[in-house]
Scaffold this motif. Structure first.
Motif, PDB file in Angstrom:
ATOM      1  N   VAL A 109      34.798  37.834  41.198  1.00 36.93           N
ATOM      2  CA  VAL A 109      34.108  37.573  39.929  1.00 36.93           C
ATOM      3  C   VAL A 109      34.732  38.421  38.824  1.00 36.93           C
ATOM      4  CG1 VAL A 109      31.927  37.830  38.692  1.00 36.93           C
ATOM      5  CG2 VAL A 109      31.940  36.853  40.988  1.00 36.93           C
ATOM      6  N   ALA A 110      35.036  39.678  39.140  1.00 32.92           N
ATOM      7  CA  ALA A 110      35.670  40.552  38.152  1.00 32.92           C
ATOM      8  C   ALA A 110      37.030  40.015  37.735  1.00 32.92           C
ATOM      9  CB  ALA A 110      35.804  41.963  38.719  1.00 32.92           C
ATOM     10  N   VAL A 150      47.208  40.092  33.604  1.00 35.29           N
ATOM     11  CA  VAL A 150      47.589  39.765  34.975  1.00 35.29           C
ATOM     12  C   VAL A 150      47.560  41.023  35.839  1.00 35.29           C
ATOM     13  CG1 VAL A 150      49.453  38.947  36.469  1.00 35.29           C
ATOM     14  CG2 VAL A 150      48.969  37.766  34.323  1.00 35.29           C
ATOM     15  N   GLU A 151      48.086  42.107  35.327  1.00 34.97           N
ATOM     16  CA  GLU A 151      48.096  43.364  36.075  1.00 34.97           C
ATOM     17  C   GLU A 151      46.681  43.856  36.356  1.00 34.97           C
ATOM     18  OE1 GLU A 151      50.491  45.752  33.520  1.00 34.97           O
ATOM     19  OE2 GLU A 151      52.407  45.018  34.361  1.00 34.97           O
ATOM     20  N   LYS A 152      45.792  43.715  35.380  1.00 35.54           N
ATOM     21  CA  LYS A 152      44.394  44.118  35.586  1.00 35.54           C
ATOM     22  C   LYS A 152      43.730  43.255  36.660  1.00 35.54           C
ATOM     23  CE  LYS A 152      41.850  44.677  31.917  1.00 35.54           C
ATOM     24  NZ  LYS A 152      41.301  44.432  30.554  1.00 35.54           N
ATOM     25  N   ALA A 153      43.979  41.950  36.595  1.00 37.88           N
ATOM     26  CA  ALA A 153      43.393  41.028  37.580  1.00 37.88           C
ATOM     27  C   ALA A 153      43.914  41.328  38.978  1.00 37.88           C
ATOM     28  CB  ALA A 153      43.693  39.586  37.189  1.00 37.88           C
ATOM     29  N   CYS A 154      45.196  41.624  39.071  1.00 39.85           N
ATOM     30  CA  CYS A 154      45.782  41.956  40.379  1.00 39.85           C
ATOM     31  C   CYS A 154      45.146  43.226  40.948  1.00 39.85           C
ATOM     32  CB  CYS A 154      47.288  42.146  40.252  1.00 39.85           C
ATOM     33  SG  CYS A 154      48.214  40.618  39.975  1.00 39.85           S
ATOM     34  N   ALA A 155      44.895  44.196  40.090  1.00 41.87           N
ATOM     35  CA  ALA A 155      44.340  45.467  40.542  1.00 41.87           C
ATOM     36  C   ALA A 155      42.914  45.310  41.077  1.00 41.87           C
ATOM     37  CB  ALA A 155      44.378  46.486  39.406  1.00 41.87           C
ATOM     38  N   VAL A 156      42.088  44.532  40.386  1.00 43.60           N
ATOM     39  CA  VAL A 156      40.683  44.433  40.802  1.00 43.60           C
ATOM     40  C   VAL A 156      40.504  43.543  42.027  1.00 43.60           C
ATOM     41  CG1 VAL A 156      39.827  44.832  38.475  1.00 43.60           C
ATOM     42  CG2 VAL A 156      40.125  42.489  39.257  1.00 43.60           C
TER      43      VAL A 156
END
Length: 333
Positions: A109-110, A150-156
């Motif tokens: 969801v995040a 994209v980097e934020k989404a990959c991290a979470v």
């Protein structure tokens, strides 16, 4: 990313936003326009095209989709999943074999909340899968998206998706019998369920519908797990089948579930061997509550009374046409 109409003469290096039919060829949306394309457009008297032009801080849709999928499933072999090659901003995630889907819902969801252009759609948690079934699909909606997002989404969402494979390989089915009862009716439907989960039904026994006879059969089982199907529906936590489990030295974790059809299921264990008391509707191949419990148990996922209680939300399944007391009364003329 910049998006909008531009003169054809200025479109080289941009991404064509909409497919165009030209004499002798079709330029498909998503195409990176080069000098030959510009020449063809001008020859067709096209003066303006709608394009997307990535900026230095953007990532192309395919690169973004690949990055997101690889973050979700960093080790496909260990996760029991396969990733397709990105195409038009999409990567499909499929099951390598039978199992149930395990996912981190909060993380997913995040991930979906970071940028509307970054999306992941999955099957529900604990969905039973067969080989090749689609578990999820990553889709980058726009032609490019912020690299930072994209980097934020990959991290979470890192490692948030996997397939739990079967850990049990064999099952025994014990069916109780009464005069005029159903006998072994439903055995094939149950065997097919197990086959779909990569298991084998290695033994089927028909015994009288009595505590002592059932307890004796339970104690003799050598398969990884045991399924019980009673001739007379189990209507109480101390009815014949649950009591037979206790008499054989086992325990009953839960009787009854808020899933319909499937209310009359019970779950227990004998000597660390899972025991599932099947509802009568398991004689049919149609989906019922027992399928939800069976698939989790086969894949080594603990199922508690609380887990079963939570199945009630979304647990109203297809109506059974042959139900003797229909829940929807017929209109009176």
């Amino acid at each position: 990313m910049k998006f909008g109409p531009v003169p054809v003469a200025e479109a080289a290096g941009a991404i064509l936003a909409h497919s165009m039919q030209l004499p002798g060829q079709k330029l498909r949306k998503g195409l990176m326009l080069d000098a030959d394309h510009i020449t063809a457009l001008q020859a067709a008297d096209v003066t303006e095209v709608t394009v997307a032009r990535l900026e230095a801080t953007d990532m192309h849709e395919d690169a973004a989709a690949d990055a997101l999928a690889q973050a979700l499933v960093p080790d496909p072999a260990a996760a029991g999943l396969s990733l397709s090659k990105a195409f038009t901003g999409r990567v499909n995630i499929t099951a390598k074999g039978p199992g149930v889907v395990s996912l981190n819902q909060r993380a997913l969801v995040a991930m979906n909340a970071i940028d509307p252009m970054i999306t992941l759609a999955t099957v529900p948690a604990y969905q039973q899968m067969t080989e090749g079934g689609m578990v999820g699909t990553v889709k980058v909606i726009s032609y490019g998206v912020s690299t930072r997002d994209v980097e934020k989404a990959c991290a979470v969402a890192r490692g948030a998706l996997r397939l739990r494979p079967p850990v049990h390989k064999s099952a025994a089915l014990i069916v109780t019998d009464i005069p005029g009862g159903a006998g072994l009716k439903g055995e094939q439907a149950i065997a097919d369920r197990l086959t779909a989960l990569g298991m084998q039904l290695v033994e089927t026994k028909l015994v009288p519908h009595e505590e002592a006879a059932l307890a004796k059969a339970l104690a003799a089982v050598s398969a990884d797990m045991v399924l019980i199907l009673t001739a007379s529906a189990t209507s109480d936590a101390y009815d014949v089948a649950p009591q037979a489990v206790r008499q054989a030295g086992g325990r009953v974790e839960r009787f009854g579930m808020p899933v319909d059809p499937g209310n009359l299921l019970f779950l227990g264990e004998i000597s660390n061997r899972p025991v599932i008391g099947l509802p009568g509707c398991a004689r049919s191949p149609a989906l019922n509550g027992a399928d939800w419990v069976l698939s989790r148990v086969v894949c080594g996922i603990e199922v508690t009374g609380q887990d079963i209680a939570e199945m009630g939300v979304g647990g109203l399944l297809k109506e059974i046409p042959t139900r003797p007391m229909p829940r929807r009364s017929k209109a009176r003329g």
